[in-house]
Design a protein around this motif. Structure first.
Motif, PDB file in Angstrom:
ATOM      1  N   LEU A  27      -2.181   6.954 -25.163  1.00  0.00           N
ATOM      2  CA  LEU A  27      -3.115   7.686 -24.289  1.00  0.00           C
ATOM      3  C   LEU A  27      -2.921   9.195 -24.440  1.00  0.00           C
ATOM      4  O   LEU A  27      -3.887   9.952 -24.569  1.00  0.00           O
ATOM      5  CB  LEU A  27      -2.905   7.261 -22.835  1.00  0.00           C
ATOM      6  CG  LEU A  27      -3.712   8.042 -21.802  1.00  0.00           C
ATOM      7  CD1 LEU A  27      -5.184   7.778 -21.984  1.00  0.00           C
ATOM      8  CD2 LEU A  27      -3.289   7.674 -20.386  1.00  0.00           C
ATOM      9  N   ALA A  28      -1.643   9.616 -24.430  1.00  0.00           N
ATOM     10  CA  ALA A  28      -1.366  11.048 -24.550  1.00  0.00           C
ATOM     11  C   ALA A  28      -1.902  11.595 -25.866  1.00  0.00           C
ATOM     12  O   ALA A  28      -2.511  12.674 -25.906  1.00  0.00           O
ATOM     13  CB  ALA A  28       0.135  11.303 -24.433  1.00  0.00           C
ATOM     14  N   LEU A  30      -4.359  10.380 -27.707  1.00  0.00           N
ATOM     15  CA  LEU A  30      -5.823  10.391 -27.688  1.00  0.00           C
ATOM     16  C   LEU A  30      -6.351  11.553 -26.858  1.00  0.00           C
ATOM     17  O   LEU A  30      -7.276  12.267 -27.266  1.00  0.00           O
ATOM     18  CB  LEU A  30      -6.347   9.058 -27.113  1.00  0.00           C
ATOM     19  CG  LEU A  30      -6.276   7.869 -28.056  1.00  0.00           C
ATOM     20  CD1 LEU A  30      -6.724   6.607 -27.344  1.00  0.00           C
ATOM     21  CD2 LEU A  30      -7.162   8.115 -29.270  1.00  0.00           C
ATOM     22  N   VAL A  31      -5.742  11.739 -25.669  1.00  0.00           N
ATOM     23  CA  VAL A  31      -6.185  12.836 -24.805  1.00  0.00           C
ATOM     24  C   VAL A  31      -5.981  14.157 -25.522  1.00  0.00           C
ATOM     25  O   VAL A  31      -6.838  15.042 -25.495  1.00  0.00           O
ATOM     26  CB  VAL A  31      -5.411  12.811 -23.468  1.00  0.00           C
ATOM     27  CG1 VAL A  31      -5.605  14.115 -22.722  1.00  0.00           C
ATOM     28  CG2 VAL A  31      -5.879  11.649 -22.619  1.00  0.00           C
ATOM     29  N   LYS A  32      -4.839  14.279 -26.211  1.00  0.00           N
ATOM     30  CA  LYS A  32      -4.560  15.543 -26.905  1.00  0.00           C
ATOM     31  C   LYS A  32      -5.612  15.799 -27.973  1.00  0.00           C
ATOM     32  O   LYS A  32      -6.106  16.911 -28.111  1.00  0.00           O
ATOM     33  CB  LYS A  32      -3.172  15.478 -27.547  1.00  0.00           C
ATOM     34  CG  LYS A  32      -2.799  16.797 -28.195  1.00  0.00           C
ATOM     35  CD  LYS A  32      -1.447  16.747 -28.851  1.00  0.00           C
ATOM     36  CE  LYS A  32      -1.118  18.102 -29.434  1.00  0.00           C
ATOM     37  NZ  LYS A  32       0.133  18.100 -30.139  1.00  0.00           N
ATOM     38  N   PHE A  34      -8.754  14.492 -28.284  1.00  0.00           N
ATOM     39  CA  PHE A  34     -10.163  14.580 -27.911  1.00  0.00           C
ATOM     40  C   PHE A  34     -10.449  15.621 -26.840  1.00  0.00           C
ATOM     41  O   PHE A  34     -11.548  16.157 -26.781  1.00  0.00           O
ATOM     42  CB  PHE A  34     -10.672  13.213 -27.441  1.00  0.00           C
ATOM     43  CG  PHE A  34     -10.903  12.262 -28.567  1.00  0.00           C
ATOM     44  CD1 PHE A  34     -12.018  12.415 -29.386  1.00  0.00           C
ATOM     45  CD2 PHE A  34     -10.016  11.243 -28.841  1.00  0.00           C
ATOM     46  CE1 PHE A  34     -12.236  11.559 -30.437  1.00  0.00           C
ATOM     47  CE2 PHE A  34     -10.232  10.380 -29.890  1.00  0.00           C
ATOM     48  CZ  PHE A  34     -11.342  10.540 -30.694  1.00  0.00           C
ATOM     49  N   ALA A  35      -9.487  15.895 -25.959  1.00  0.00           N
ATOM     50  CA  ALA A  35      -9.807  16.788 -24.846  1.00  0.00           C
ATOM     51  C   ALA A  35      -8.848  17.964 -24.741  1.00  0.00           C
ATOM     52  O   ALA A  35      -9.267  19.116 -24.723  1.00  0.00           O
ATOM     53  CB  ALA A  35      -9.789  15.999 -23.542  1.00  0.00           C
ATOM     54  N   TRP A  36      -7.569  17.655 -24.693  1.00  0.00           N
ATOM     55  CA  TRP A  36      -6.592  18.719 -24.418  1.00  0.00           C
ATOM     56  C   TRP A  36      -6.654  19.823 -25.467  1.00  0.00           C
ATOM     57  O   TRP A  36      -6.729  21.006 -25.122  1.00  0.00           O
ATOM     58  CB  TRP A  36      -5.193  18.106 -24.371  1.00  0.00           C
ATOM     59  CG  TRP A  36      -4.129  19.114 -24.095  1.00  0.00           C
ATOM     60  CD1 TRP A  36      -3.411  19.819 -25.011  1.00  0.00           C
ATOM     61  CD2 TRP A  36      -3.696  19.554 -22.821  1.00  0.00           C
ATOM     62  NE1 TRP A  36      -2.556  20.660 -24.385  1.00  0.00           N
ATOM     63  CE2 TRP A  36      -2.698  20.523 -23.039  1.00  0.00           C
ATOM     64  CE3 TRP A  36      -4.042  19.219 -21.513  1.00  0.00           C
ATOM     65  CZ2 TRP A  36      -2.056  21.168 -21.996  1.00  0.00           C
ATOM     66  CZ3 TRP A  36      -3.382  19.862 -20.481  1.00  0.00           C
ATOM     67  CH2 TRP A  36      -2.408  20.821 -20.726  1.00  0.00           C
ATOM     68  N   PRO A  38      -9.049  20.850 -27.800  1.00  0.00           N
ATOM     69  CA  PRO A  38     -10.186  21.769 -27.782  1.00  0.00           C
ATOM     70  C   PRO A  38     -10.265  22.606 -26.510  1.00  0.00           C
ATOM     71  O   PRO A  38     -10.548  23.808 -26.571  1.00  0.00           O
ATOM     72  CB  PRO A  38     -11.408  20.846 -27.899  1.00  0.00           C
ATOM     73  CG  PRO A  38     -10.918  19.480 -28.092  1.00  0.00           C
ATOM     74  CD  PRO A  38      -9.442  19.472 -28.080  1.00  0.00           C
ATOM     75  N   VAL A  39      -9.986  21.957 -25.348  1.00  0.00           N
ATOM     76  CA  VAL A  39     -10.169  22.698 -24.088  1.00  0.00           C
ATOM     77  C   VAL A  39      -9.129  23.798 -23.938  1.00  0.00           C
ATOM     78  O   VAL A  39      -9.457  24.932 -23.586  1.00  0.00           O
ATOM     79  CB  VAL A  39     -10.119  21.723 -22.883  1.00  0.00           C
ATOM     80  CG1 VAL A  39     -10.085  22.491 -21.583  1.00  0.00           C
ATOM     81  CG2 VAL A  39     -11.329  20.812 -22.910  1.00  0.00           C
ATOM     82  N   THR A  40      -7.855  23.478 -24.229  1.00  0.00           N
ATOM     83  CA  THR A  40      -6.842  24.540 -24.073  1.00  0.00           C
ATOM     84  C   THR A  40      -7.055  25.649 -25.097  1.00  0.00           C
ATOM     85  O   THR A  40      -6.827  26.817 -24.798  1.00  0.00           O
ATOM     86  CB  THR A  40      -5.417  23.969 -24.232  1.00  0.00           C
ATOM     87  OG1 THR A  40      -5.384  23.180 -25.412  1.00  0.00           O
ATOM     88  CG2 THR A  40      -5.014  23.147 -23.045  1.00  0.00           C
ATOM     89  N   MET A  42      -9.932  26.593 -26.177  1.00  0.00           N
ATOM     90  CA  MET A  42     -11.020  27.412 -25.643  1.00  0.00           C
ATOM     91  C   MET A  42     -10.539  28.278 -24.485  1.00  0.00           C
ATOM     92  O   MET A  42     -10.932  29.434 -24.350  1.00  0.00           O
ATOM     93  CB  MET A  42     -12.164  26.488 -25.184  1.00  0.00           C
ATOM     94  CG  MET A  42     -13.433  27.192 -24.792  1.00  0.00           C
ATOM     95  SD  MET A  42     -14.031  28.287 -26.085  1.00  0.00           S
ATOM     96  CE  MET A  42     -14.596  27.096 -27.289  1.00  0.00           C
ATOM     97  N   MET A  43      -9.636  27.703 -23.646  1.00  0.00           N
ATOM     98  CA  MET A  43      -9.126  28.489 -22.512  1.00  0.00           C
ATOM     99  C   MET A  43      -8.339  29.700 -23.013  1.00  0.00           C
ATOM    100  O   MET A  43      -8.471  30.811 -22.494  1.00  0.00           O
ATOM    101  CB  MET A  43      -8.239  27.611 -21.621  1.00  0.00           C
ATOM    102  CG  MET A  43      -9.022  26.660 -20.737  1.00  0.00           C
ATOM    103  SD  MET A  43      -7.988  25.377 -20.046  1.00  0.00           S
ATOM    104  CE  MET A  43      -7.414  26.164 -18.551  1.00  0.00           C
TER     105      MET A  43
END
Lengths: 172, 236
Positions: A27-28, A30-32, A34-36, A38-40, A42-43
């Motif tokens: 899970l970690a 996958l989250v990294k 697909f989401a973590w 790109p979002v971090t 961008m942040m």
């Protein structure tokens, strides 16, 4: 249920721990992915951009302040200059006026003097002319009246003395 | 309460189907949530991205409060996934319980001590791993005799109490919530319509409270994990 708490009991399923370990790691990851990630990213990019924009704004503000100050100074200078120019113009106008007036005064005085002397000269000329005329006339008259009783020179001196008295009296 | 579970034997290990299925459902839910919120990542965030960034900021704040010097950045992802996973797991049993033929298949995975012990194991393994990485194996071992030598047994004992308190606190809260919910359910069924009407608001109130407890426990578990990691990473 109590059996679940006692390790070693027949009901305990230790495989669950392995299962949650694996599933949590998956899970970690996958989250990294697909989401973590790109979002971090961008942040971070945004915070960098904000910092850059703030710096830029600061720079621009100081520049604008400097420009405004320069303009204000220039304006103040030009105002002072304008005042100076007006003052100078006033001053020069004043001196010009004064010189014109004094020139006119002196010219008029000269004219008056000349006229006065002219008049005096003319009177003198007229006076001496008249003196001669009168002397000759009266001599002629007298010689005609008393013909040769007196010679011309005696008569002339007599008449001149009379006329002198006359002029003395007149000047009195 | 008196739930029955199906067990599978695989490679000499016993697997509780209900636990594993629940863990899987929670993990899938967390992934769907995060995946859906992160579809359009732009410089000017939309609603979904704002929500996701708010959650990321929240868990980053937890890490930062435990490790204020910024050394905890590498644990940000871990704290984020841990918090979301525990939060979703805690709520799962409140809204969604699957029973087929008397066997439970889906419930809150965190209402089972083995699952919470698994989570605590992950946290503590991370803390030991990074301690060895930072101080070397010798330095890591010598940290047990700090600040003074006679504290060695207490420090060793602390490792076990940390593990037990971390896992059993979460398990106890969620398990108790589900037990009470099941008790209210039994009350509702006991005397027909009268008790059913009476138990309805009770169940609603307790469910709301359980949502609150689930959120708090997720926060506590994440915070304590970060505190244990940070304690392992500093020399007293």
């Amino acid at each position: 249920m109590a059996g679940l708490l006692v390790l070693g009991a027949n009901q305990v399923a230790l495989g669950d721990m392995l299962f949650i370990l694996v599933s949590f790691i998956v899970l970690a990851l996958l989250v990294k992915h697909f989401a973590w990630g790109p979002v971090t990213k961008m942040m971070d990019a945004r915070s960098e951009k904000i910092t850059g924009d703030l710096d830029y704004a600061d720079q621009e503000r100081t520049r604008a302040e400097k420009l405004a100050k320069e303009r204000e100074d220039a304006l103040k200078n030009s105002r002072a200059e304008a005042v100076e120019i007006v003052n100078k113009a006033k001053e020069s106008g004043e001196t010009q006026k004064k010189s014109i007036v004094s020139d006119a005064h002196s010219e008029a005085e000269e004219l008056r003097q000349r006229a006065k002397s002219d008049a005096a000269k003319a009177r003198e000329d007229a006076m001496s002319g008249a003196q001669n005329d009168i002397a000759n006339l009266s001599l002629e008259i007298a010689s005609k009246v008393i013909s040769k009783e007196l010679n011309a020179d005696d008569q002339k001196s007599l008449i001149d003395s009379y006329i002198k008295e006359l002029t003395v009296n007149e000047t009195k | 309460m008196d739930d029955k579970y199906k067990f599978i034997e695989f490679l000499g290990l016993r697997f509780n189907v209900a636990n594993d299925l629940s863990v899987l459902v929670s993990a899938v839910l967390v992934f769907i949530l995060v995946f859906a919120l992160s579809r359009k990542v732009t410089m000017r965030p939309g609603k979904a991205q704002n929500v996701l960034e708010w959650m990321i900021d929240f868990t980053n704040g937890i890490v930062k409060s435990a490790m204020p010097d910024g050394s905890g950045k590498q644990f940000n992802l871990y704290a984020f996934v841990l918090f979301l996973f525990i939060f979703v797991s805690n709520q799962l049993g409140l809204f969604f319980q699957l029973k087929v033929g008397g066997f439970t298949y889906v419930k809150s995975p965190t209402s089972n001590p083995l699952i919470t012990m698994g989570l605590a194991t992950i946290s503590l393994l991370i803390s030991h791993y990074y301690a060895v990485k930072k101080f070397g194996f010798g330095g890591y071992l010598s940290n047990y005799a700090r600040p003074v030598k006679f504290l060695l047994p207490i420090n060793l004992l602390e490792e076990f109490t940390n593990f037990l308190t971390l896992s059993l606190r979460l398990y106890g809260n969620i398990f108790a919530g589900e037990v009470l919910l099941a008790l209210i359910g039994t009350v509702a069924k006991s005397l027909g319509a009268v008790t059913f009407v009476a138990a309805m608001p009770l169940a609603m109130v307790w469910q709301g409270f359980s949502v609150f407890i689930g959120a708090i426990q997720a926060y506590v578990f994440t915070t304590l994990s970060m505190v244990y990691i940070s304690r392992k990473l500093e020399q007293e």
